[in-house]
Scaffold this motif. Structure first.
Motif, mmCIF file in Angstrom:
data_model
loop_
_atom_site.group_PDB
_atom_site.id
_atom_site.type_symbol
_atom_site.label_atom_id
_atom_site.label_comp_id
_atom_site.label_asym_id
_atom_site.label_seq_id
_atom_site.Cartn_x
_atom_site.Cartn_y
_atom_site.Cartn_z
ATOM 1 N N GLN A 1 41.426 45.447 55.277
ATOM 2 C CA GLN A 1 42.122 45.681 54.027
ATOM 3 C C GLN A 1 42.097 44.407 53.192
ATOM 4 O O GLN A 1 42.089 43.308 53.744
ATOM 5 N N VAL A 2 42.080 44.563 51.885
ATOM 6 C CA VAL A 2 42.039 43.413 50.984
ATOM 7 C C VAL A 2 43.016 43.648 49.842
ATOM 8 O O VAL A 2 43.191 44.770 49.381
ATOM 9 N N GLN A 3 43.667 42.593 49.406
ATOM 10 C CA GLN A 3 44.543 42.646 48.239
ATOM 11 C C GLN A 3 43.894 41.871 47.106
ATOM 12 O O GLN A 3 43.341 40.785 47.337
ATOM 13 N N LEU A 4 43.978 42.419 45.910
ATOM 14 C CA LEU A 4 43.287 41.848 44.755
ATOM 15 C C LEU A 4 44.297 41.501 43.666
ATOM 16 O O LEU A 4 45.192 42.293 43.359
ATOM 17 N N VAL A 5 44.124 40.321 43.073
ATOM 18 C CA VAL A 5 45.002 39.875 41.999
ATOM 19 C C VAL A 5 44.145 39.343 40.857
ATOM 20 O O VAL A 5 43.402 38.372 41.036
ATOM 21 N N GLU A 6 44.284 39.976 39.690
ATOM 22 C CA GLU A 6 43.535 39.543 38.514
ATOM 23 C C GLU A 6 44.329 38.508 37.721
ATOM 24 O O GLU A 6 45.560 38.503 37.742
ATOM 25 N N SER A 7 43.600 37.675 36.994
ATOM 26 C CA SER A 7 44.218 36.710 36.088
ATOM 27 C C SER A 7 43.216 36.359 34.999
ATOM 28 O O SER A 7 42.034 36.695 35.108
ATOM 29 N N GLY A 8 43.699 35.676 33.960
ATOM 30 C CA GLY A 8 42.813 35.189 32.916
ATOM 31 C C GLY A 8 42.827 35.988 31.626
ATOM 32 O O GLY A 8 42.161 35.606 30.659
ATOM 33 N N ALA A 23 41.165 37.345 42.505
ATOM 34 C CA ALA A 23 41.328 36.661 43.786
ATOM 35 C C ALA A 23 41.629 37.677 44.878
ATOM 36 O O ALA A 23 42.489 38.549 44.709
ATOM 37 N N ALA A 24 40.915 37.543 45.981
ATOM 38 C CA ALA A 24 41.061 38.479 47.090
ATOM 39 C C ALA A 24 41.664 37.793 48.304
ATOM 40 O O ALA A 24 41.375 36.628 48.580
ATOM 41 N N SER A 25 42.490 38.536 49.023
ATOM 42 C CA SER A 25 43.050 38.030 50.275
ATOM 43 C C SER A 25 42.082 38.285 51.417
ATOM 44 O O SER A 25 41.117 39.046 51.270
ATOM 45 N N SER A 30 33.276 38.402 51.433
ATOM 46 C CA SER A 30 31.837 38.504 51.194
ATOM 47 C C SER A 30 31.279 39.874 51.584
ATOM 48 O O SER A 30 30.193 40.241 51.145
ATOM 49 N N THR A 31 32.001 40.619 52.405
ATOM 50 C CA THR A 31 31.508 41.928 52.841
ATOM 51 C C THR A 31 31.932 43.070 51.917
ATOM 52 O O THR A 31 31.697 44.231 52.234
ATOM 53 N N TYR A 32 32.552 42.727 50.782
ATOM 54 C CA TYR A 32 32.988 43.750 49.826
ATOM 55 C C TYR A 32 32.117 43.720 48.579
ATOM 56 O O TYR A 32 31.911 42.663 47.984
ATOM 57 N N SER A 33 31.635 44.877 48.173
ATOM 58 C CA SER A 33 31.092 45.015 46.834
ATOM 59 C C SER A 33 32.276 45.063 45.871
ATOM 60 O O SER A 33 33.321 45.633 46.189
ATOM 61 N N GLY A 116 43.209 46.013 42.012
ATOM 62 C CA GLY A 116 44.239 45.099 41.569
ATOM 63 C C GLY A 116 45.130 45.765 40.535
ATOM 64 O O GLY A 116 44.887 46.902 40.128
ATOM 65 N N GLN A 117 46.171 45.026 40.109
ATOM 66 C CA GLN A 117 47.144 45.566 39.165
ATOM 67 C C GLN A 117 46.662 45.499 37.727
ATOM 68 O O GLN A 117 47.182 46.214 36.870
ATOM 69 N N GLY A 118 45.715 44.645 37.436
ATOM 70 C CA GLY A 118 45.161 44.585 36.098
ATOM 71 C C GLY A 118 45.647 43.399 35.290
ATOM 72 O O GLY A 118 46.718 42.834 35.549
#
Length: 125
Positions: A1-8, A23-25, A30-33, A116-118
């Motif tokens: 499982q991976v958690q994603l957080v956008e910024s910028g 940013a991914a937890s 590297s194994t995720y498209s 991610g949340q966006g």
């Protein structure tokens, strides 16, 4: 499982630039498209760009962003980027990053497992 957080995200004038980060937890980034999607008010979610797993050698872009937006990844930093140049008011939307393990994500949002949340991008004219 991976958690994603956008910024910028942010407010920028037409013709300006922004760089989004995702940013991914976890230790297997590297194994995720990975992919970027966006959704403007009153519109459906649309594909923006995607990058393949491991080296990220393969990329896909929506026709509307080709030549202006560039997707990339840094596996050492567990981070994906979207460099946005020559921004237009029609680029205004909430931008989400998405991930899927070990298969090509592609254009279809249903092909992705994690979101991610966006981050909001607003381009003024």
């Amino acid at each position: 499982q991976v958690q994603l957080v956008e910024s910028g995200g942010g407010l920028v004038q037409a013709g300006g630039s922004l760089r989004l980060s995702c940013a991914a937890s976890g230790r297997t980034f590297s194994t995720y498209s990975m992919g970027w999607f966006r959704q403007a008010p009153g519109k459906e979610r649309e594909f923006v760009a995607a990058i393949s797993w491991l080296s990220g050698a393969r990329t896909l872009y929506a026709e509307s962003v080709k030549g202006r937006l560039t997707i990339s990844r840094d596996n050492a930093k567990n981070t994906m980027y979207l460099q946005m140049n020559s921004l237009k008011p029609e680029d205004t939307a909430v931008y989400n990053c998405a991930a899927v393990p070990k298969v090509a994500g592609g254009y279809d949002p249903n092909g992705y497992s994690y979101w991610g949340q966006g981050t909001q991008v607003t381009v003024s004219s």
